[in-house]
Design a protein around this motif. Structure first.
Motif, PDB file in Angstrom:
ATOM      1  N   ALA A 159       1.697  14.882  -8.068  1.00  0.00           N
ATOM      2  CA  ALA A 159       2.634  16.007  -8.016  1.00  0.00           C
ATOM      3  C   ALA A 159       2.954  16.523  -9.413  1.00  0.00           C
ATOM      4  O   ALA A 159       3.350  17.680  -9.581  1.00  0.00           O
ATOM      5  N   GLN A 160       2.784  15.660 -10.424  1.00  0.00           N
ATOM      6  CA  GLN A 160       2.987  16.066 -11.819  1.00  0.00           C
ATOM      7  C   GLN A 160       1.705  16.638 -12.425  1.00  0.00           C
ATOM      8  O   GLN A 160       1.688  16.980 -13.596  1.00  0.00           O
ATOM      9  N   GLY A 161       0.654  16.704 -11.628  1.00  0.00           N
ATOM     10  CA  GLY A 161      -0.613  17.209 -12.131  1.00  0.00           C
ATOM     11  C   GLY A 161      -1.452  16.170 -12.844  1.00  0.00           C
ATOM     12  O   GLY A 161      -2.376  16.526 -13.593  1.00  0.00           O
ATOM     13  N   GLN A 162      -1.161  14.869 -12.627  1.00  0.00           N
ATOM     14  CA  GLN A 162      -1.887  13.810 -13.308  1.00  0.00           C
ATOM     15  C   GLN A 162      -2.886  13.162 -12.349  1.00  0.00           C
ATOM     16  O   GLN A 162      -2.583  12.924 -11.181  1.00  0.00           O
ATOM     17  N   ALA A 163      -4.063  12.857 -12.836  1.00  0.00           N
ATOM     18  CA  ALA A 163      -5.122  12.278 -12.025  1.00  0.00           C
ATOM     19  C   ALA A 163      -5.004  10.757 -11.999  1.00  0.00           C
ATOM     20  O   ALA A 163      -4.578  10.128 -12.975  1.00  0.00           O
ATOM     21  N   VAL A 164      -5.393  10.170 -10.881  1.00  0.00           N
ATOM     22  CA  VAL A 164      -5.351   8.714 -10.731  1.00  0.00           C
ATOM     23  C   VAL A 164      -6.664   8.234 -10.116  1.00  0.00           C
ATOM     24  O   VAL A 164      -7.357   8.973  -9.421  1.00  0.00           O
ATOM     25  N   GLY A 165      -6.993   6.977 -10.369  1.00  0.00           N
ATOM     26  CA  GLY A 165      -8.135   6.339  -9.734  1.00  0.00           C
ATOM     27  C   GLY A 165      -7.646   5.351  -8.698  1.00  0.00           C
ATOM     28  O   GLY A 165      -6.652   4.644  -8.924  1.00  0.00           O
ATOM     29  N   TRP A 166      -8.321   5.291  -7.543  1.00  0.00           N
ATOM     30  CA  TRP A 166      -7.916   4.400  -6.457  1.00  0.00           C
ATOM     31  C   TRP A 166      -9.097   3.542  -6.049  1.00  0.00           C
ATOM     32  O   TRP A 166     -10.176   4.045  -5.767  1.00  0.00           O
TER      33      TRP A 166
ATOM     34  N   THR B 145       0.835  -1.212   0.000  1.00  0.00           N
ATOM     35  CA  THR B 145       0.000   0.000   0.000  1.00  0.00           C
ATOM     36  C   THR B 145       0.861   1.249   0.000  1.00  0.00           C
ATOM     37  O   THR B 145       0.519   2.244  -0.656  1.00  0.00           O
ATOM     38  N   HIS B 146       1.977   1.219   0.719  1.00  0.00           N
ATOM     39  CA  HIS B 146       2.897   2.359   0.726  1.00  0.00           C
ATOM     40  C   HIS B 146       3.340   2.685  -0.696  1.00  0.00           C
ATOM     41  O   HIS B 146       3.329   3.852  -1.110  1.00  0.00           O
ATOM     42  N   LEU B 147       3.722   1.657  -1.462  1.00  0.00           N
ATOM     43  CA  LEU B 147       4.204   1.895  -2.823  1.00  0.00           C
ATOM     44  C   LEU B 147       3.089   2.387  -3.735  1.00  0.00           C
ATOM     45  O   LEU B 147       3.324   3.248  -4.600  1.00  0.00           O
ATOM     46  N   LEU B 148       1.868   1.870  -3.555  1.00  0.00           N
ATOM     47  CA  LEU B 148       0.758   2.387  -4.360  1.00  0.00           C
ATOM     48  C   LEU B 148       0.525   3.864  -4.059  1.00  0.00           C
ATOM     49  O   LEU B 148       0.300   4.672  -4.973  1.00  0.00           O
ATOM     50  N   HIS B 149       0.565   4.232  -2.777  1.00  0.00           N
ATOM     51  CA  HIS B 149       0.414   5.642  -2.415  1.00  0.00           C
ATOM     52  C   HIS B 149       1.572   6.475  -2.968  1.00  0.00           C
ATOM     53  O   HIS B 149       1.370   7.626  -3.376  1.00  0.00           O
ATOM     54  N   ALA B 150       2.779   5.903  -2.970  1.00  0.00           N
ATOM     55  CA  ALA B 150       3.934   6.622  -3.515  1.00  0.00           C
ATOM     56  C   ALA B 150       3.737   6.915  -4.998  1.00  0.00           C
ATOM     57  O   ALA B 150       4.055   8.015  -5.475  1.00  0.00           O
ATOM     58  N   VAL B 151       3.218   5.932  -5.736  1.00  0.00           N
ATOM     59  CA  VAL B 151       2.925   6.147  -7.157  1.00  0.00           C
ATOM     60  C   VAL B 151       1.873   7.237  -7.314  1.00  0.00           C
ATOM     61  O   VAL B 151       2.016   8.167  -8.133  1.00  0.00           O
ATOM     62  N   ALA B 152       0.804   7.149  -6.523  1.00  0.00           N
ATOM     63  CA  ALA B 152      -0.279   8.128  -6.628  1.00  0.00           C
ATOM     64  C   ALA B 152       0.236   9.539  -6.354  1.00  0.00           C
ATOM     65  O   ALA B 152      -0.069  10.480  -7.107  1.00  0.00           O
ATOM     66  N   ARG B 153       0.996   9.711  -5.280  1.00  0.00           N
ATOM     67  CA  ARG B 153       1.482  11.046  -4.913  1.00  0.00           C
ATOM     68  C   ARG B 153       2.476  11.584  -5.940  1.00  0.00           C
ATOM     69  O   ARG B 153       2.481  12.773  -6.235  1.00  0.00           O
ATOM     70  N   ALA B 154       3.317  10.696  -6.482  1.00  0.00           N
ATOM     71  CA  ALA B 154       4.281  11.143  -7.491  1.00  0.00           C
ATOM     72  C   ALA B 154       3.561  11.615  -8.747  1.00  0.00           C
ATOM     73  O   ALA B 154       3.932  12.642  -9.344  1.00  0.00           O
ATOM     74  N   LEU B 155       2.528  10.900  -9.166  1.00  0.00           N
ATOM     75  CA  LEU B 155       1.783  11.298 -10.358  1.00  0.00           C
ATOM     76  C   LEU B 155       0.966  12.566 -10.104  1.00  0.00           C
ATOM     77  O   LEU B 155       0.906  13.465 -10.954  1.00  0.00           O
TER      78      LEU B 155
END
Length: 237
Positions: free
Chosen positions: A72-79, A60-70
């Motif tokens: 931060a680039q202004g890209q939207a994600v679905g969770w 879960t930490h790594l999934l959150h890391a991916v979400a936050r990194a994206l």
């Protein structure tokens, strides 16, 4: 007089920098390369990624890391998690990544939602780049108790088994998290926690959050007597 402490969410946010790879370097590198590819608008070659391993290995930490990194680039994600509070919305064409957590616990409704998201993510309209899918579960894809069409898709890309940390590495992470909160957790105190509490990092991090609040409220350092007091209080609940 006891000091009133407000919980204002000072816990450090999950990130790649706060994840200790320790045997999981290939998985971390793959995720970071995926984030970089989306930043460079080169998503076409991104294969789906599935992370699996025992509780506390950092999925879960790594999934959150991916979400936050994206983000931060202004890209939207679905969770989509297994809890009722996440993933109620329909797939959005604006998402650049779909993140599926705790897939082994999906009920039939969430399995349908995940399958719908997957199809929409990987099979976009003509000219649109596919959406990256990153999922995580406690079991390898072949053993997941899910409907066949979803289970086979989760295993269709890259798969990484996350390795648990050693006790010394758990202690290193725990002390680092304490330091980020402005606390000092001695070697003796850290070993006391590891010997008397759940050993997975998610549980230890949650306990550290409680210890932080308790230490602020009572104006005491993280000594073994304070740790014993909090553990006894938790055991009595």
């Amino acid at each position: 007089m006891m000091q009133l402490v407000l919980d204002i969410g000072l816990a450090p946010e999950p990130s790649f920098a706060r994840f200790l790879p320790a045997g999981n370097e290939a998985a971390v590198q793959c995720l970071q390369q995926g984030v970089a590819a989306l930043a460079a608008a080169q998503p076409d070659a991104l294969l789906p990624v599935y992370l699996w391993g025992s509780p506390g290995t950092g999925k879960t930490h790594l999934l959150h890391a991916v979400a936050r990194a994206l983000q931060a680039q202004g890209q939207a994600v679905g969770w989509l998690g297994a809890d009722a509070a996440s993933g109620g919305e329909e797939f959005s064409p604006h998402w650049r990544a779909v993140l599926l957590d705790d897939v082994q616990d999906y009920d039939s409704q969430r399995q349908q939602r995940a399958f719908n998201w997957w199809i929409n993510a990987r099979h976009r309209s003509s000219g649109e780049a596919p959406c990256w899918v990153v999922a995580a579960g406690s079991l390898p894809p072949v053993d997941l108790p899910l409907r066949e069409d979803l289970r086979t898709r989760l295993g269709s890309g890259l798969s990484f088994e996350l390795q648990p940390l050693s006790d010394a590495q758990r202690q290193q992470v725990l002390q680092s998290q304490a330091q980020e909160r402005g606390l000092h957790l001695s070697d003796e105190a850290a070993q006391y926690l590891l010997n008397r509490f759940a050993r997975d990092l998610s549980s230890l991090s949650a306990l550290l959050r409680r210890l932080d609040v308790h230490a602020l409220r009572t104006q005491r350092a993280l000594t073994i007597p304070l740790l014993r007091e909090v553990l006894q209080e938790q055991a009595g609940r």
